[in-house]
Write a protein that holds these residues in place. Structure first.
Motif, PDB file in Angstrom:
ATOM      1  N   TRP A  39       0.852  -1.187   0.000  1.00 16.26           N
ATOM      2  CA  TRP A  39       0.000   0.000   0.000  1.00 16.26           C
ATOM      3  C   TRP A  39       0.887   1.236   0.000  1.00 16.26           C
ATOM      4  O   TRP A  39       2.089   1.164   0.285  1.00 16.26           O
ATOM      5  CB  TRP A  39      -0.937   0.043   1.224  1.00 16.26           C
ATOM      6  CG  TRP A  39      -0.254  -0.206   2.549  1.00 16.26           C
ATOM      7  CD1 TRP A  39      -0.226  -1.362   3.273  1.00 16.26           C
ATOM      8  CD2 TRP A  39       0.537   0.747   3.308  1.00 16.26           C
ATOM      9  NE1 TRP A  39       0.516  -1.205   4.423  1.00 16.26           N
ATOM     10  CE2 TRP A  39       0.993   0.070   4.477  1.00 16.26           C
ATOM     11  CE3 TRP A  39       0.897   2.078   3.131  1.00 16.26           C
ATOM     12  CZ2 TRP A  39       1.787   0.698   5.442  1.00 16.26           C
ATOM     13  CZ3 TRP A  39       1.691   2.700   4.088  1.00 16.26           C
ATOM     14  CH2 TRP A  39       2.126   2.019   5.233  1.00 16.26           C
ATOM     15  N   GLU A  90       0.374   5.430   1.343  1.00 17.65           N
ATOM     16  CA  GLU A  90      -0.529   6.365   2.016  1.00 17.65           C
ATOM     17  C   GLU A  90       0.055   7.768   1.956  1.00 17.65           C
ATOM     18  O   GLU A  90       1.270   7.949   1.847  1.00 17.65           O
ATOM     19  CB  GLU A  90      -0.764   5.953   3.467  1.00 17.65           C
ATOM     20  CG  GLU A  90       0.479   5.959   4.332  1.00 17.65           C
ATOM     21  CD  GLU A  90       0.199   5.502   5.758  1.00 17.65           C
ATOM     22  OE1 GLU A  90      -0.881   4.908   5.986  1.00 17.65           O
ATOM     23  OE2 GLU A  90       1.047   5.733   6.633  1.00 17.65           O
ATOM     24  N   GLY A 133      -2.994   5.010  -8.031  1.00 23.51           N
ATOM     25  CA  GLY A 133      -2.973   3.556  -8.067  1.00 23.51           C
ATOM     26  C   GLY A 133      -2.027   3.030  -9.128  1.00 23.51           C
ATOM     27  O   GLY A 133      -1.240   2.113  -8.886  1.00 23.51           O
ATOM     28  N   CYS A 186      -0.374  -0.211  -6.305  1.00 24.73           N
ATOM     29  CA  CYS A 186      -0.891  -0.831  -5.086  1.00 24.73           C
ATOM     30  C   CYS A 186      -2.100  -0.043  -4.606  1.00 24.73           C
ATOM     31  O   CYS A 186      -2.476   0.979  -5.188  1.00 24.73           O
ATOM     32  CB  CYS A 186       0.192  -0.844  -3.994  1.00 24.73           C
ATOM     33  SG  CYS A 186       0.751   0.805  -3.504  1.00 24.73           S
ATOM     34  N   THR A 187      -2.712  -0.510  -3.526  1.00 27.45           N
ATOM     35  CA  THR A 187      -3.805   0.217  -2.895  1.00 27.45           C
ATOM     36  C   THR A 187      -3.268   1.526  -2.304  1.00 27.45           C
ATOM     37  O   THR A 187      -2.177   1.555  -1.732  1.00 27.45           O
ATOM     38  CB  THR A 187      -4.425  -0.624  -1.771  1.00 27.45           C
ATOM     39  OG1 THR A 187      -4.927  -1.842  -2.344  1.00 27.45           O
ATOM     40  CG2 THR A 187      -5.559   0.119  -1.087  1.00 27.45           C
ATOM     41  N   ARG A 230      -4.238   5.231  -0.018  1.00 23.21           N
ATOM     42  CA  ARG A 230      -5.169   5.879   0.899  1.00 23.21           C
ATOM     43  C   ARG A 230      -4.648   7.265   1.238  1.00 23.21           C
ATOM     44  O   ARG A 230      -3.439   7.516   1.245  1.00 23.21           O
ATOM     45  CB  ARG A 230      -5.363   5.035   2.159  1.00 23.21           C
ATOM     46  CG  ARG A 230      -4.092   4.596   2.867  1.00 23.21           C
ATOM     47  CD  ARG A 230      -4.424   3.648   4.025  1.00 23.21           C
ATOM     48  NE  ARG A 230      -3.262   3.240   4.787  1.00 23.21           N
ATOM     49  CZ  ARG A 230      -2.814   1.998   4.870  1.00 23.21           C
ATOM     50  NH1 ARG A 230      -3.443   1.027   4.225  1.00 23.21           N
ATOM     51  NH2 ARG A 230      -1.755   1.691   5.611  1.00 23.21           N
ATOM     52  N   ARG A 248      -7.530  -4.871  -8.011  1.00 29.36           N
ATOM     53  CA  ARG A 248      -6.658  -4.788  -6.835  1.00 29.36           C
ATOM     54  C   ARG A 248      -5.561  -3.739  -7.024  1.00 29.36           C
ATOM     55  O   ARG A 248      -5.025  -3.219  -6.050  1.00 29.36           O
ATOM     56  CB  ARG A 248      -6.039  -6.153  -6.532  1.00 29.36           C
ATOM     57  CG  ARG A 248      -6.988  -7.131  -5.872  1.00 29.36           C
ATOM     58  CD  ARG A 248      -6.229  -8.246  -5.157  1.00 29.36           C
ATOM     59  NE  ARG A 248      -5.465  -9.067  -6.066  1.00 29.36           N
ATOM     60  CZ  ARG A 248      -5.913 -10.200  -6.621  1.00 29.36           C
ATOM     61  NH1 ARG A 248      -7.133 -10.628  -6.344  1.00 29.36           N
ATOM     62  NH2 ARG A 248      -5.148 -10.902  -7.425  1.00 29.36           N
ATOM     63  N   GLU A 249      -5.229  -3.447  -8.288  1.00 30.24           N
ATOM     64  CA  GLU A 249      -4.232  -2.423  -8.578  1.00 30.24           C
ATOM     65  C   GLU A 249      -4.886  -1.082  -8.916  1.00 30.24           C
ATOM     66  O   GLU A 249      -4.267  -0.191  -9.488  1.00 30.24           O
ATOM     67  CB  GLU A 249      -3.328  -2.892  -9.717  1.00 30.24           C
ATOM     68  CG  GLU A 249      -2.490  -4.105  -9.343  1.00 30.24           C
ATOM     69  CD  GLU A 249      -1.655  -4.641 -10.487  1.00 30.24           C
ATOM     70  OE1 GLU A 249      -1.567  -3.966 -11.538  1.00 30.24           O
ATOM     71  OE2 GLU A 249      -1.076  -5.733 -10.337  1.00 30.24           O
ATOM     72  N   SER A 250      -6.164  -0.969  -8.550  1.00 31.94           N
ATOM     73  CA  SER A 250      -6.920   0.295  -8.686  1.00 31.94           C
ATOM     74  C   SER A 250      -7.057   0.749 -10.126  1.00 31.94           C
ATOM     75  O   SER A 250      -6.993   1.955 -10.422  1.00 31.94           O
ATOM     76  CB  SER A 250      -6.269   1.397  -7.843  1.00 31.94           C
ATOM     77  OG  SER A 250      -6.186   1.024  -6.498  1.00 31.94           O
TER      78      SER A 250
END
Length: 342
Positions: free
Chosen positions: A164, A166, A179, A184-185, A187, A275-277
């Motif tokens: 991830w 962030e 993404g 990756c994810t 946030r 999953r890879e946005s």
């Protein structure tokens, strides 16, 4: 192969440091062959070649490796010395620790940290983060994480998959870019900017020597910002397949055809891209968009021929799609570029 294009939001962010120091950025944009009027449209994009030119112009104008974006300047050569100090380490973890310690020697510089067992996956993770807000210039913090990731992957010769990423700011208007950029994810609104990954990568030996480092430094740091990853994500595999197809035919393969090439079912491919946005349609649009922008920015191909090469049966359909992608028409973009060069 057409390279990825870069959102105008990142161009504006890169200019903030110079503007804050009273530098007139319009001549820099013109030297980089970026029409200044493009900066007024949120959907506008530029090529990696244009972005590289602008980076070099800003580096020259500011005399600062951080392009004036930090609370204190980073003198030219600082990044190179950090790399030389780290390349002799026994493994990647030791190199990262040394790099963080190195930048910690400079007042006002980035507060970098490597932490263990806190990536949130329960798999023995690690986190690399920028703890200070760098005068609230989150673009600089993002660039540091990107460069760290690409540099570490280069040092060990393999792409380090991220769990991830962030960011210590609210979701920006161009949040959908992140993404694909990090693979990756992502946030937003986090306490800091950083990324999580498997801790086992920290034990990987460094495979680069001083000669290889000198070659990399001749192109750094922009080469690290624009470099395609070592290894690849599923999105990169799909994008590469679409780009190769576009070289020889205006007809792009379907999701089912791409899935067959990757030896997975269409449903599995959709899930992995999600999953890879991203999605197959987003990647297909991005490949055509980037090829169109590159054709207009770097070449003299007639617009009608460009539209046909990209698979549009009518000029009007291409114009509509280009305006949806960038906020302007192909003709207006090419006119602005030629006008600034005349």
């Amino acid at each position: 192969m057409p390279s990825r294009t870069i959102t105008v939001h990142h161009v504006r962010a890169m200019l903030h440091g110079a503007e804050r120091h009273g530098i007139d950025t319009v001549p820099l944009l013109r030297t980089a062959q970026i029409p200044p009027l493009l900066l007024g449209d949120d959907r506008a994009r530029i090529t990696e070649v244009q972005f590289a030119r602008l980076f070099r112009e800003l580096y020259r104008a500011t005399g600062d490796e951080f392009l004036g974006l930090g609370s204190a300047a980073s003198r030219p050569g600082t990044f190179a010395m950090m790399c030389h100090a780290s390349i002799g380490c026994r493994d990647l973890g030791a190199a990262m620790e040394r790099a963080a310690t190195f930048y910690g020697l400079f007042p006002g510089g980035p507060d970098l940290i490597l932490e263990y067992g806190e990536d949130g996956t329960g798999t023995g993770g690690a986190v690399f983060a920028v703890r200070n807000d760098l005068e609230h210039d989150y673009f600089l913090a993002e660039c540091l994480v990107i460069i760290w990731h690409r540099l570490c992957s280069w040092l060990i010769g393999r792409r380090i998959p991220l769990h991830w990423a962030e960011f210590g700011h609210p979701p920006p208007p161009h949040k959908d870019e992140y993404g694909l950029l990090f693979g990756c994810t992502v946030r937003f609104g986090a306490p800091r900017t950083g990324a999580g990954f498997d801790a086992h990568w920290l034990a990987a030996p460094l495979i680069r020597d001083e000669e290889a480092l000198e070659g990399m430094l001749n192109r750094a740091p922009f080469d690290l910002l624009s470099r395609r990853e070592y290894g690849t994500t599923v999105a990169e595999q799909v994008r590469r397949a679409l780009t190769r197809s576009l070289r020889t035919s205006p007809r792009l393969p379907s999701l089912g055809e791409i899935a067959a090439r990757l030896a997975v079912s269409p449903a599995t491919l959709r899930r992995r891209l999600a999953r890879e946005s991203t999605s197959y349609q987003q990647l297909k649009d991005a490949v055509r968009r980037d090829a169109a922008i590159a054709g207009l920015a770097e070449g003299a191909e007639p617009i009608a021929d460009l539209a046909a090469r990209l698979g549009f049966s009518e000029d009007t359909a291409f114009h509509r799609a280009f305006r949806r992608w960038t906020g302007t028409t192909p003709g207006a973009y090419r006119y602005e570029k030629r006008a600034q060069q005349s």
